[in-house]
Design an enzyme around this catalytic site. Sequence first.
Site, PDB file in Angstrom:
ATOM      1  CG  ASP A 110      28.576 -54.757 -18.849  1.00 33.38           C
ATOM      2  OD1 ASP A 110      28.318 -53.624 -19.256  1.00 33.38           O
ATOM      3  OD2 ASP A 110      29.586 -55.394 -19.221  1.00 33.38           O
ATOM      4  NE  ARG A 172      36.645 -58.858  -5.941  1.00 38.97           N
ATOM      5  CZ  ARG A 172      35.873 -59.112  -7.008  1.00 38.97           C
ATOM      6  NH1 ARG A 172      34.809 -58.396  -7.221  1.00 38.97           N
ATOM      7  NH2 ARG A 172      36.191 -60.084  -7.844  1.00 38.97           N
TER       8      ARG A 172
HETATM    9  P1  IMP Z   1      26.903 -59.177 -17.542  1.00 40.19           P
HETATM   10  O1  IMP Z   1      26.593 -60.645 -17.655  1.00 40.19           O
HETATM   11  O2  IMP Z   1      27.582 -58.633 -18.773  1.00 40.19           O
HETATM   12  O3  IMP Z   1      25.736 -58.343 -17.127  1.00 40.19           O
HETATM   13  O4  IMP Z   1      28.043 -59.137 -16.482  1.00 40.19           O
HETATM   14  C1  IMP Z   1      27.985 -58.464 -15.315  1.00 40.19           C
HETATM   15  C2  IMP Z   1      29.267 -58.761 -14.594  1.00 40.19           C
HETATM   16  O5  IMP Z   1      30.404 -58.209 -15.318  1.00 40.19           O
HETATM   17  C3  IMP Z   1      29.243 -58.045 -13.273  1.00 40.19           C
HETATM   18  O6  IMP Z   1      28.736 -58.884 -12.275  1.00 40.19           O
HETATM   19  C4  IMP Z   1      30.694 -57.701 -13.071  1.00 40.19           C
HETATM   20  O7  IMP Z   1      31.346 -58.778 -12.458  1.00 40.19           O
HETATM   21  C5  IMP Z   1      31.253 -57.512 -14.460  1.00 40.19           C
HETATM   22  N1  IMP Z   1      31.272 -56.082 -14.846  1.00 40.19           N
HETATM   23  C6  IMP Z   1      30.556 -55.482 -15.803  1.00 40.19           C
HETATM   24  N2  IMP Z   1      30.825 -54.175 -15.884  1.00 40.19           N
HETATM   25  C7  IMP Z   1      31.731 -53.931 -14.917  1.00 40.19           C
HETATM   26  C8  IMP Z   1      32.407 -52.733 -14.478  1.00 40.19           C
HETATM   27  O8  IMP Z   1      32.234 -51.592 -14.971  1.00 40.19           O
HETATM   28  N3  IMP Z   1      33.277 -52.900 -13.443  1.00 40.19           N
HETATM   29  C9  IMP Z   1      33.511 -54.095 -12.849  1.00 40.19           C
HETATM   30  N4  IMP Z   1      32.896 -55.225 -13.223  1.00 40.19           N
HETATM   31  C10 IMP Z   1      32.021 -55.146 -14.254  1.00 40.19           C
END
Ligand code: IMP
Length: 190
Positions: A110, A172
């Site tokens: 994300d 999940r």
């Molecule tokens: P980042 O550090 O922002 O890239 O975080 C990624 C983490 O956020 C992922 O491993 C997920 O646990 C959570 N995440 C981000 N987007 C989503 C989504 O659309 N659905 C569920 N979890 C998400």
Amino acid sequence: MGISASPPLSAEIERILLTADQLQERVAALGAEITEVYQGRELLLVGVLQGSLVFMSDLMRQLPGPVRIDCVAARSYGVSAVSSGQLEILKDLDTAVGGLDVLIIEDIVDSGRTLSTLREALSARQPASLRICSLLDKPARREVTVPLDFVGFTIPDEFVVGYGLDYAGLYRNLPFVGILSRWVYESSQD
Ligand code: IMP
Ligand code: MG
């Protein structure tokens, strides 16, 4: 066209983004890509808990070569969009990764903060190689550049659940990836 084996949609899922069949087909193709890159070298899959569990369990069965697995649990600090990018390792690896071919398995990228920090932390332990495989990539929200070596699907900026991905710990177990209806998270933030 066969009869769909999908379970009935609940109101909490706005629509299915990726069906169970699409997921299986793509995971098999990813398995072939990964097999091609490693050419029979022993591989350590590092699953990022808990979201990558379903993906990793399917993916590893598409890898015919020697494979070990381990898991790490991490949480990036800061609820705000301008977090410092600090990573708290809640559960470290049991495996010493020095000299190993390591492939990090993630459910979704994300902002990129979790993976870029985890990548740096594992890189410091001097594995022979370090790559990243993420089932989903949501590039619209990227804040930190992180090299993704293998990606299952690039998805739009929607909150998705299922096939390992959760909202507040739930969903999940859905066999598909679906877009969560907005009212589910908007109502709980009141
Ligand atoms: P980042 O550090 O922002 O890239 O975080 C990624 C983490 O956020 C992922 O491993 C997920 O646990 C959570 N995440 C981000 N987007 C989503 C989504 O659309 N659905 C569920 N979890 C998400
Ligand atoms: Mg995750």
